[in-house]
Design an enzyme around this catalytic site. Structure first.
Site: not given
Ligand code: MRU
Length: 356
Positions: A44, A230
């Site tokens: 993730r 994201d």
């Molecule tokens: O649901 P997730 O754990 O994949 O969410 C991840 C995030 O929101 C992070 O802050 C984002 O992907 C940036 S990672 C460098």
């Protein structure tokens, strides 16, 4: 440590659902196994998803070639399966497309071109994230008390992280007094993953319940909030882990800088603003149950968005590998297009100013 890589013809990654209790490494042999790993958050974080998408398409192409199957069809199947797993992080589609483009049906594949491209992206991600750390650390002053949300560390990338790369470099420079990580309900990426990484880095840290963060910021105990992203829309609006918007509001109300760290691959110029970013909704059970035990009364409905959108007006700076963009002051589009021109000329980043 590379948290995801291509090893012996398979995709090797650390299973993030097992941390911090166990360090379990998985070797994924099929694109279906990778799709499951992404959906269940074994892997993730936006940059890690970009690399995972790239490696997955390369894996499918290689297997089709070895099995005498249609390589083009295998690539199309892998791309569509992987892209359907998580909609918000634009890096996933970016990684898939970048490897897909290497395949030219007019020229039958002669070897492992797609694998080579995906492996180059793994190495590139590591370099980019270290650069983000160096650029971003220059924004921090001595004795900085940092608050971060979710996990934007090495686990979310190939290495270093984005927000946590800034912490890593600033810590090396003796600038960090301590980091507060939000626990990040419901999947606890802050308590499980960010605390695990900060401990390995030797950075003084603590975890707060999510609902404690606004009061902490208001109390004057936080000097800067640093998160990952994201997807960054063309106007500078940022989608990140749900709860980021509330932190940005709290930071704005208290005059605390709110910094977003993201590679250029997270900037999506085709998405004009945050309202066009698809927000993933996850299962109600993540909210209504704790460790598999139902907490809310039977039949209770849940609202479980994985992300929210922070408007550009609340963001003090977006730190990329090529420098800092202050939304409303500098133009994201100009930065991305300049980097594309430079990449076409064959020397990434060479004549761009990386000073913050
Ligand atoms: O649901 P997730 O754990 O994949 O969410 C991840 C995030 O929101 C992070 O802050 C984002 O992907 C940036 S990672 C460098």
């Amino acid at each position: 440590m590379r948290t995801i890589d291509w090893v012996d013809g398979k995709i090797r990654l650390i299973d993030q659902t097992r941390l911090p209790k166990e360090e379990v490494w998985l070797s994924l042999r099929t694109v279906e196994e990778l799709a499951e790993a992404i959906s269940s958050l074994r892997v993730r974080g936006a940059p890690a998803l970009g690399v995972a998408g790239a490696l997955g398409v390369a894996l499918a192409a290689r297997q089709a070639r070895e099995g005498g199957e249609d390589v083009g069809e295998a690539i199309a199947y892998a791309a569509s399966l992987l892209a359907s797993t998580r909609p918000t992080a634009v890096n996933l589609k970016w990684g898939i497309e970048r490897v897909k483009r290497v395949y030219d049906p007019a020229k039958p594949e002669t070897g492992d071109e797609l694998v080579e491209q995906a492996r180059a992206m793994v190495a590139e991600d590591e370099e980019i994230n270290r650069l983000i750390g160096e650029v971003g650390a220059s924004l921090l002053e001595g004795g900085s008390r940092v608050l971060t949300h979710c996990n934007a560390g090495a686990l979310a990338c190939v290495a270093h992280g984005t927000a946590l790369s800034i912490v890593e470099v600033a810590h090396e420079r003796g600038l960090v007094a301590g980091v507060t990580a939000t626990e990040t309900r419901p999947l606890l990426q802050g308590s499980r993953l960010t605390a695990w990484e900060l401990r390995r880095m030797g950075v003084p840290h603590r975890v707060t319940i999510d609902s404690g963060a606004a009061g902490l910021i208001a109390s004057g105990e936080i000097d800067v909030v640093v998160t990952g992203a994201d997807r960054v829309a063309a106007n500078g609006d940022v989608a990140n882990k749900v709860g980021t918007y509330a932190l940005a509001l709290a930071a704005k109300a208290s005059g605390v800088p709110f910094v977003v760290a993201a590679p250029l691959s997270t900037i999506d110029l085709e998405t004009p603003d945050g309202s066009a970013i698809p927000i993933e909704e996850r299962s109600a059970s993540e909210v209504l149950e704790v460790n598999g035990t139902q907490i809310a009364p039977e039949g209770t409905q849940a609202y479980n968005p994985a992300f929210d959108v922070t408007p550009a007006s609340l963001i003090s700076a977006i730190v990329t590998e090529l420098g800092v963009v202050r939304p409303g002051v500098e133009d994201l589009r100009a930065l991305v297009e300049a980097s594309q021109r430079t990449a076409k000329a064959g020397s990434p980043g060479e004549d761009l100013d990386v000073s913050p």
